[in-house]
Design a protein around this motif. Structure first.
Motif, short mmCIF file in Angstrom:
data_model
loop_
_atom_site.label_atom_id
_atom_site.label_comp_id
_atom_site.label_asym_id
_atom_site.label_seq_id
_atom_site.Cartn_x
_atom_site.Cartn_y
_atom_site.Cartn_z
N ILE A 162 0.85 -1.19 0.00
CA ILE A 162 0.00 0.00 0.00
C ILE A 162 0.89 1.24 0.00
O ILE A 162 1.89 1.27 0.70
CB ILE A 162 -0.89 0.07 1.27
CG1 ILE A 162 -1.83 -1.12 1.33
CG2 ILE A 162 -1.67 1.37 1.30
CD1 ILE A 162 -2.75 -1.07 2.53
N VAL A 163 0.51 2.23 -0.79
CA VAL A 163 1.19 3.52 -0.74
C VAL A 163 0.16 4.58 -0.37
O VAL A 163 -0.86 4.72 -1.02
CB VAL A 163 1.84 3.87 -2.10
CG1 VAL A 163 2.44 5.28 -2.05
CG2 VAL A 163 2.91 2.85 -2.46
N LEU A 198 -3.44 2.03 -3.60
CA LEU A 198 -3.17 3.41 -3.17
C LEU A 198 -4.20 3.88 -2.15
O LEU A 198 -5.37 3.52 -2.24
CB LEU A 198 -3.21 4.35 -4.38
CG LEU A 198 -2.26 4.04 -5.54
CD1 LEU A 198 -2.45 5.07 -6.66
CD2 LEU A 198 -0.82 4.05 -5.06
N VAL A 199 -3.74 4.67 -1.20
CA VAL A 199 -4.63 5.41 -0.32
C VAL A 199 -4.35 6.88 -0.60
O VAL A 199 -3.24 7.36 -0.38
CB VAL A 199 -4.38 5.07 1.16
CG1 VAL A 199 -5.17 6.00 2.07
CG2 VAL A 199 -4.73 3.63 1.46
N LEU A 200 -5.35 7.58 -1.16
CA LEU A 200 -5.09 8.92 -1.68
C LEU A 200 -5.97 9.98 -1.02
O LEU A 200 -7.13 9.72 -0.69
CB LEU A 200 -5.34 8.96 -3.19
CG LEU A 200 -4.51 8.01 -4.06
CD1 LEU A 200 -4.91 8.18 -5.52
CD2 LEU A 200 -3.02 8.26 -3.88
N PHE A 318 -6.57 6.15 9.30
CA PHE A 318 -7.80 5.36 9.40
C PHE A 318 -7.99 4.55 8.11
O PHE A 318 -8.27 3.36 8.14
CB PHE A 318 -8.99 6.29 9.64
CG PHE A 318 -10.29 5.56 9.87
CD1 PHE A 318 -10.67 5.18 11.16
CD2 PHE A 318 -11.14 5.25 8.81
CE1 PHE A 318 -11.87 4.50 11.38
CE2 PHE A 318 -12.33 4.57 9.02
CZ PHE A 318 -12.70 4.19 10.31
N SER A 319 -7.80 5.22 6.97
CA SER A 319 -7.99 4.55 5.68
C SER A 319 -6.97 3.43 5.51
O SER A 319 -7.31 2.34 5.03
CB SER A 319 -7.82 5.55 4.53
OG SER A 319 -8.68 6.65 4.73
N ALA A 320 -5.73 3.68 5.89
CA ALA A 320 -4.70 2.65 5.77
C ALA A 320 -5.06 1.47 6.67
O ALA A 320 -4.94 0.30 6.26
CB ALA A 320 -3.34 3.21 6.14
N GLY A 325 -7.34 -4.25 6.94
CA GLY A 325 -8.29 -5.15 7.56
C GLY A 325 -8.39 -5.03 9.07
O GLY A 325 -8.92 -5.92 9.74
N VAL A 326 -7.89 -3.92 9.63
CA VAL A 326 -8.00 -3.72 11.08
C VAL A 326 -9.43 -3.26 11.41
O VAL A 326 -10.03 -2.49 10.65
CB VAL A 326 -6.99 -2.66 11.58
CG1 VAL A 326 -7.10 -2.47 13.09
CG2 VAL A 326 -5.57 -3.07 11.19
N GLU A 327 -9.98 -3.76 12.50
CA GLU A 327 -11.34 -3.38 12.91
C GLU A 327 -11.42 -1.87 13.16
O GLU A 327 -10.54 -1.31 13.82
CB GLU A 327 -11.71 -4.09 14.23
CG GLU A 327 -11.92 -5.58 14.10
CD GLU A 327 -13.13 -5.92 13.24
OE1 GLU A 327 -14.04 -5.06 13.11
OE2 GLU A 327 -13.15 -7.03 12.67
#
Lengths: 494, 246
Positions: A162-163, A198-200, A318-320, A325-327
């Motif tokens: 993930i970036v 990507l997390v943008l 939060f998005s990452a 897959g974290v709750e």
């Protein structure tokens, strides 16, 4: 619910192990080099600690890479569940530390690079610290903040699953060349990374197009319209022109700099829908909160440091976390307990007087820092420390893109403005032309400058420093003032 | 305009487009140093397509930007070329920095050999170089017979070569126009060109005041300026002169 995110980033939880579990080269020559490199690096770390000099966060990596150029890839591949990288101009350290907290809270062992040590040498050092003498790294995730200009080089050795890209603002131009070039280098590097998710930041028109232009899956975060948080600056907007057709963007609203809800009247390019969106922002004394809407439902997000930019960092973390897959409950809890790293709105106390220390490195960050300063109650003694070493940016012209003019309007709330650092005098000139009354402006060496603001009659002391001025300032400050909240020291592996 | 009251008109070209390297500080310094002396100033922020009569103006500032922005401004200025030229010949005081400087010349030749025509108002040309010229600069200028050392920061790939035209000054430290002939910037009538960011005017009040005096003279007004307290500027300049010259 969890499956939704995992669908977004299919490779994250299962497939990527194939790309990470490829072992290192087995030939004897490589093994030998690897072990020598680790031994030498460990010896340097030990020496640095013994001598108490510096933080030793890049030298071991630099030497190890010289001895064994393939070492980084070999060590990084051992992160059993994968690698998350954070890049962009502002908020890398904070976002990465927030993600580290989230992932640890979820029970994983992590490798994290030390704050600011985000060139390939610093990233390598992080793995070296965690490695055994035989070159084994025992961790689940590697969480790395990576300098924008180093991103292509680092990703040639380390494959990120993930970036996270926070934003693109003007920063240290003499080192990087212009912003367009930095972005295009990151874009080209991303194209070379099959399967990376990507997390943008949806609100940044320079970041958001990276999904389409690289053909990657993206998870977007952003802030909805809100009214409580005043924005002081319209000046340092970089991306006000459409990255596709060059027309001036139309904004329905914007938060700060070029972040907001934009649309191009020419080609129709517009802010993508945010998967994670913050609304009902409210700024408290030393925290910022919002309501979160995400595929995981609705939550209350509390970030225990002030500043809209920290809320953005929280949304990114939060998005990452969701992408991994974290709750959501675990993420929210971890972020609520976040403590800032050195100079990221760090709090001290001097004889009951609150003292805040904040890193500044570009106009956008500085404007936000001034916004936070003016949101403090009562009167303030301000210290500004400007150095011009390579790590600060040798060109300090950017100080003229910061809107110090807001200080003229509010000067009655400023008890004193003390300028220090290698270019302290020039900082004072900037304040003079911003219209700050000259009898409040002082130029001092760092020691005297700290004493000056601590003993000033203001209710709060607020210190802003460029990168290399931060550490000496913190050292001097620690001699006088008590750190209020324990700073999270990040061991490489936990 | 009230009788006897002096109002100078400052034209800031493309402030929204060319907001790199803090060059807007040049306009801030010009305006403040007028105001501190009771000279009123009107700032006209002229963006792409906005109407403006250059001959009405007293001081014009043109900065530089990234390639994309620079192309937009070049197109817009091309349409105003004749008006600008007339104003320059008429003695309009102009400060052009970096990309804005290059644009006033005959052409810019890219590494690939493409020739991009400039406005051709001044006799010089620029060629792209492989390595960027980056770093702190000290330049010696002559202002009203007096030698003045100015400091700044340069960051350019273009190498500028002057024709029948004077340089702004002589390089003591740094690259200047091209890293070869020791010249920095260009000077023609009341047009001042330079590669120096920093920004140039706030760091060098002597030069700023000279540009104010020239504007007053062009209007036939007394050009004597009341002295200001420039101790901070002097201390800041000393720091860099000491570091770079010793």
């Amino acid at each position: 619910m969890r499956n939704e995110f995992q669908q977004q980033f299919q490779p994250l939880t299962s497939d990527f192990q194939t790309s990470n579990s490829k072992g290192c080269r087995k030939d004897l020559a490589f093994r030998l080099r690897l072990i020598i490199a680790i031994l030498v690096a460990k010896a340097i770390m030990w020496l640095v600690r013994l001598l108490g000099r510096g933080k030793g966060s890049s030298l071991p990596g630099m030497v190890a890479l010289k001895i064994c150029p393939g070492i980084l890839g070999c060590l990084a591949r051992q992160a059993s569940r994968g690698v998350v990288m954070v890049t962009g101009t502002n908020g890398k350290t904070t976002t990465n530390n927030m993600i580290a907290r989230v992932v640890r809270e979820a029970g994983y062992r992590v490798v994290v690079n030390a704050e600011g040590a985000n060139l390939i040498t610093g990233v390598t050092t992080a793995f070296l610290k965690a490695a055994s003498l035989s070159g084994r790294v025992d961790c689940d995730y590697a969480l790395l903040e990576v300098d924008e200009a180093s991103f292509p080089r680092v990703t040639r050795q380390v494959y990120p699953n993930i970036v996270v890209i926070t934003n693109f603002f003007r920063d240290q131009l003499d080192r990087y060349g212009e912003l367009d070039k930095t972005i295009s280098l990151i874009r080209e590097a991303l194209v070379q990374l099959p399967g990376t998710g990507l997390v943008l930041n949806a609100d940044d028109p320079l970041v958001a197009p990276l999904a389409t232009s690289t053909g990657k899956e993206a998870f977007y975060y952003g802030l909805g319209e809100h009214h409580q948080v005043a924005s002081f600056s319209a000046a340092a907007r970089e991306g006000r022109f459409c990255p596709h057709c060059g027309r001036e963007l139309f904004y329905a609203y914007y938060h700060y700099s070029q972040l907001g809800n934009y649309r191009c009247p020419g080609c129709g390019f517009s802010r993508p829908l945010a998967d994670v969106e913050g609304t009902e922002v409210s700024q408290g004394d030393h925290r910022i909160t919002c309501r979160l809407r995400s595929p995981a439902g609705s939550h209350e997000l509390v970030i225990p440091v002030p500043g809209l930019y920290n809320l953005y960092n929280g949304l990114a973390a939060f998005s990452a976390g969701l992408s991994l897959g974290v709750e959501p409950g675990v993420i929210i809890g971890a972020l609520a307990g976040y403590t800032p790293a050195t100079g990221r709105m760090e709090r001290f106390l001097y004889r009951d007087k609150p003292v805040l220390l904040n890193l500044v490195k570009n106009p956008t960050g500085f404007n936000e820092g001034l916004g936070a300063l003016l949101s403090l109650p009562g009167t303030v003694d301000v210290l500004i420390a400007i150095n011009d070493n390579d790590a600060d940016g040798r060109d300090i012209s950017w100080l003229w893109d910061v809107d110090f003019e807001v200080l003229e309007e509010h000067h009655h709330r400023l008890n004193s403005l003390v300028c220090t650092g290698q270019r302290g005098a020039e900082m004072a000139v900037r304040l003079k032309y911003a219209g700050v009354p000259l009898d409040k402006v002082v130029v001092e060496n760092m020691h005297r400058a700290v004493e000056h603001v601590l003993n000033g009659s203001g209710n709060t002391a607020y210190l802003l420093a460029t990168y290399t001025a931060l550490w000496p300032l913190e050292r001097i400050l620690s001699g006088y003032a008590k750190r209020e909240s324990r700073v999270e020291s990040l061991p490489s592996v936990s | 305009m009230q009788k006897g009251k002096v109002v100078l008109k400052v034209c800031h070209l493309y402030p929204d487009l060319l907001n790199l390297y803090g060059d807007r500080g040049n306009v801030m310094a010009y305006v403040r140093r007028c105001q501190w002396r009771g000279i009123e100033v009107e700032v006209h922020r002229i963006n792409l397509g906005d109407p403006v009569d250059f001959r009405e103006m007293d001081f014009l500032f043109l900065g530089g930007g990234s390639d994309r922005e620079q192309n937009l401004m070049a197109k817009d200025l091309e349409n105003r070329r004749e008006l600008l030229q007339a104003a320059v010949e008429d003695g309009l005081v102009v400060l052009a920095i970096c990309g804005g400087y290059q644009l006033l010349g005959k052409y810019y030749r890219t590494l690939e050999g493409h020739v991009i025509p400039g406005l051709g108002l001044l006799d010089f040309y620029t060629e792209a170089g492989r390595e960027r010229m980056i770093g702190n600069v000290v330049v010696e200028l002559e202002i009203e017979g007096e030698h003045v050392r100015v400091t700044g920061f340069e960051n350019h790939a273009g190498r500028t070569f002057l024709g029948q035209i004077s340089p702004l000054g002589r390089v003591l430290v740094g690259y200047g126009n091209n890293g070869e002939d020791g010249t920095e910037g260009a000077r023609y009538k009341n047009v001042f060109c330079s590669y120096l960011h920093g920004p140039l005017l706030p760091k060098n009040p002597r030069l700023t005041d000279h540009l104010i005096s020239l504007a007053l003279m062009r209007r036939g007004l007394p050009a004597e300026l009341a002295p200001l307290d420039d101790r901070l500027e002097r201390v800041a300049a000393e720091v860099m002169l000491k570091r770079l010259l010793m």
